[in-house]
Scaffold this active site. Sequence first.
Site, short mmCIF file in Angstrom:
data_model
loop_
_atom_site.label_atom_id
_atom_site.label_comp_id
_atom_site.label_asym_id
_atom_site.label_seq_id
_atom_site.Cartn_x
_atom_site.Cartn_y
_atom_site.Cartn_z
N LYS A 126 -14.68 -0.48 2.35
CA LYS A 126 -13.60 -0.15 3.28
C LYS A 126 -14.17 0.17 4.66
O LYS A 126 -13.47 0.04 5.67
CB LYS A 126 -12.82 1.08 2.79
N GLU A 148 1.58 -0.34 -5.12
CA GLU A 148 0.39 0.46 -5.37
C GLU A 148 0.77 1.92 -5.17
O GLU A 148 0.65 2.47 -4.09
CB GLU A 148 -0.76 0.05 -4.42
N ASP A 181 0.83 -1.20 0.00
CA ASP A 181 0.00 0.00 0.00
C ASP A 181 0.87 1.26 0.00
O ASP A 181 1.71 1.45 0.87
CB ASP A 181 -0.88 -0.05 1.26
#
Lengths: 662, 662
Positions: free
Chosen positions: B520, B408, B379
């Site tokens: 999320k 990412e 991430d």
Amino acid sequence: MSFTNRRVRIRNLTPEVDCGRWPAKRSRSELVECEADVFADSHDLVRAVLHWRTEDQRHWTEVPMTHLEQDRWHASFRPAALGLHTFRVLGWIDRAATWQRDLRTKLEADVAGEVDLLRGVELVDDALVDCHEPDQAGLRALRDRLADTHAPLAERGEAALTDASTGLLARNDPRVAVTTSEARAIRVDRDKARFSAWYELFPRSTAPEPGAHGTFDDVIARLPYVAGMGFDVLYLPPIHPIGTTHRKGPNNRAGAGPHDPGSPWAIGSTEGGHTAIHPRLGDRDGFRRLLDACAEHGLELALDIAFQCSPDHPWVREHPEWFRRRPDGGIQYAENPPKKYQDIYPLDFETRDPEGLWQALRGVFEHWIAEGVRIFRVDNPHTKSFAFWEWCVAELAREHPDMILLSEAFTRPIVMYELARLGFTQSYTYFAWRHRKDEFEAYYRELFQTEVVEYFRANSWPNTPDILTGYLQDGGRPAFEQRLVLAATLTANYGVYGPVYELMHHRARPGVEEYLDNEKYEIHHWDLDPPPPLYDLISRVNRIRRDHPALQQDRNFEVHHIANDELLAFSKASHDLDDVVLVVVNLDTSSRQAGVTRLDLARLGLADDAGTEFEVHDLLDDARYLWRGPENYVELDPRTAPAHIFHVRPRQPHVSPAGGGG
Amino acid sequence: MSFTNRRVRIRNLTPEVDCGRWPAKRSRSELVECEADVFADSHDLVRAVLHWRTEDQRHWTEVPMTHLEQDRWHASFRPAALGLHTFRVLGWIDRAATWQRDLRTKLEADVAGEVDLLRGVELVDDALVDCHEPDQAGLRALRDRLADTHAPLAERGEAALTDASTGLLARNDPRVAVTTSEARAIRVDRDKARFSAWYELFPRSTAPEPGAHGTFDDVIARLPYVAGMGFDVLYLPPIHPIGTTHRKGPNNRAGAGPHDPGSPWAIGSTEGGHTAIHPRLGDRDGFRRLLDACAEHGLELALDIAFQCSPDHPWVREHPEWFRRRPDGGIQYAENPPKKYQDIYPLDFETRDPEGLWQALRGVFEHWIAEGVRIFRVDNPHTKSFAFWEWCVAELAREHPDMILLSEAFTRPIVMYELARLGFTQSYTYFAWRHRKDEFEAYYRELFQTEVVEYFRANSWPNTPDILTGYLQDGGRPAFEQRLVLAATLTANYGVYGPVYELMHHRARPGVEEYLDNEKYEIHHWDLDPPPPLYDLISRVNRIRRDHPALQQDRNFEVHHIANDELLAFSKASHDLDDVVLVVVNLDTSSRQAGVTRLDLARLGLADDAGTEFEVHDLLDDARYLWRGPENYVELDPRTAPAHIFHVRPRQPHVSPAGGGG
């Protein structure tokens, strides 16, 4: 690698050649523009500076870098001397600027808090440690303001965002966790390395009496002619004694007659080798007189360095180990099977005595440098070891940073580029064999718009003693005029072999691209009074080059579209686009050609708008035209002129004096 | 530099990244094709070999190089293992081949002499020293023949030019004055690094009962669904305990209710941090069951590594020095002014304890690797120190060469490329924001046809939990189908966040590119029986990918012209063009589009001729068409299909069996 708190990365430094393996080239009065990508993780701002110094300087000079866009930073410096300069980039997180940026955002959104100002106090405290003495009071005042909880928060914050506060913080940045890039090298040469006009002639053909062997003093008498055309480098084929064994006769005939002078490239006889002077040209005093006379005429002498020997060269007897021995005990002469060149012994770079050979060859350069020569045209460097050149050029350049070496290597591109990278100052190109518009566009884009321009200084020659192309053989006067203008405007360095060029000699030996009755093998007598047909054009073109900085560089070059495959249009511009020249050349030597341009106005320093008006002044015939926008009509008749060389001038705004029109 | 007789130069090795600063990337079953320019002065022939070895091998493996054209040489090797391989090139003057070439020329021109054969004798004598024992007799015989002055010269010469003689001389080349290049590194990853299909889901949304929190065992029940679509990587958002302090509610609302689960990226609570498992997902045994079940279904588990902490993470208490302290004594939470993310504490890479922090972060990877995980999606790596990643990735890759790391980083290109260069195995791209044909062509040319392809493995995602583009919000089913086909055919690695993708959820929070009721921040319950609308298309596309090696790589990619700006045409091909796929995509989600191609037939492995016939088999709808030459008509109606995925097959010649037609 060690555990570090350095978050900044520095990449893609320019100028660089092969990621820094070779120095990039610049000239003495060029601004060196450096860039680098300087970035870190997250959103913090970075700051960068450039460090540069010459080889002799102990300390770096620091120049702040300015942020261009994305992560690209820029700074420039002016060379301080000839020779190697190095530069590097330093980057670090700019905590203060980051804090100011975020504070400004928070104040605008009205979400700033006491803690944000406390952070400012920390930063000012950091700045106060080791601050510049004159800034101490200002920093303390800023600290007090930020810490003053009785005052309104927004006002305290704004105080930290003034230009004065920004200056205080920037000047006293403690520079935490600095990342330092690798160093990059720049080789700074004389301006003449960047911009020169060469004239080649055979000294032995300069005698006033037909049939006589010319001398250095005869060459001196020729200088007003050469300087009058506007050249600034006078290049002579080898001036050394010529071998007699297997000497070639006229038109490269095997077996010379008693009066045939032989090729100047068959160097060496009982009278000496590469450090001797051909006795019929003169002596050392004569050579020095020639050097002095050149200087008086604004010319600089260039000698030809051809590292090969005739069978009579002293080295053959004194250093047989420098030559390749044949199995039958003889010395190996030059060959390109099935051809044999028995008048030439190549040097053997696989010799068991490389040090002896290399030092002797370097010594040839040193000898002529000591005589006062600084420019050398090197014959066929691609037939000598690259390792030798890399060493020799570096040694010479370090001792004599004003030296200019022109590489004559007509060979595969990678070899030509390798020689340029390892240090040759200028290089001959494929110019003579580029004829079509698409060929020109592709080749000059490669030379000027890629990394090649950082190390390869092109020197265009429309002819040489070895090259008389079919184009010149068959094209008549228009071909000679066209090729001259192309060579002189495409590249800041160019040369011409005369006077056969301006006399438009065009007869070749059957089946080869070589002059009939080549001066390489016989003495000629040239009648230059009245001046030859192309004398005026060459003079004019050289004067245009001297008047226009745009033509004295190669970096700023652009191809422009013109809807006719026989018309080539390109522009060159000085740094900052102060001087812009647009050249349109008719590649057809027999027919008038016309077409409409589609100019890249921005590259001409003009507003990119269909209504932009500007003047183009044809420097060849003095005509002036008012052009508008990208599309303009041009025509060229080869019977009249080979090209337009347009000086591009934005139209002056019309200013009326008080009370009247202009 | 020393005085040397080495005349060969070696330049421009490929593959290389930044002139060798970083390893290039290859996968286990890819042939590694290496090239270099190998050249010397003059006209002598050179010979080159490639040396390669793995990190563990003591000795180089030698592979002869073949001459391509000009000075370019080529060799290839198959990786012997995962991990770092190095290669280098050696070159030297091939005296024997040079002599044979010149002898052949001289014999043909009838100018060969005894001395030429004597030279051959010298070379054979050199070869005899240290020759391969089986060749000794042959070399002696050749020597005798060459030296036999009683035999005709031409016959003796010819004997030295046979294939057998060439072999004898080549095998026993004494290799004089060898030049050795710098070494270059290749990082060999698993084939899955090159070719993978990722499916992302939230484990907590896999419970069969609505409102319940899913567990690892519920994920196991979901595996047939995921594997059934043909994916091979199952990627889970962070599986760790979630903080409660400042926990976000649905739609990122500040202030969570008692049942709101919070964001999986707000890692850490009293129940543990990055090495712990969210208690409601399961325990270590449950995790291991999931790993085993994945393997049974042909899936590999990928975990999300997000190096940030909720305020409740154990590290906040145990290692306050790893976080940035605010001037008011608190810990600095994540900010992007004016926004504040108080549920996240970023790590401070300017910590005074870099070693402690870096080792702890590496330890997180090591923990999950020990548990059996080899794939990690990282991430926002661009908000962590690059120096940290460079160290950590190198350490992990050395110990675990089968590891795959997906970066990412949706940020500036230079940052994305830096992360890939320093070692991330795969990288997300700008795919989601490429819509127009010119945008696609430019971007994928950059990714596949420049040095970028040597280090950056693109992984295309049409959606993620953070990305729901306007295109998908507004484009309806055709948009979902189109983006799926594009992602899955443009790049050998791609991924989808489901099941919202195949369910075609398209509602966003107002004003942002983000899902409404984002998973999320809340648990969802997905009804996947019957399978969602796009299940079949995704299955079909994944099967096409598995059946076609052309789609399992990115190096062989070409854009083809098609005269309609709404139609994008590109091809991919396996090495040696055994398998060729041509994709034509309709970028218009509302209208039928048609156009005529102008194919680059050579890039499709076909003869570049207007009459070339070939079959294109549409793998999506099984239709077959006979095409001819470069120009062929295509049409696509978004209501029917988003694209053609054509398998290109040269037309089989018609072979008649004896006695009858076919």
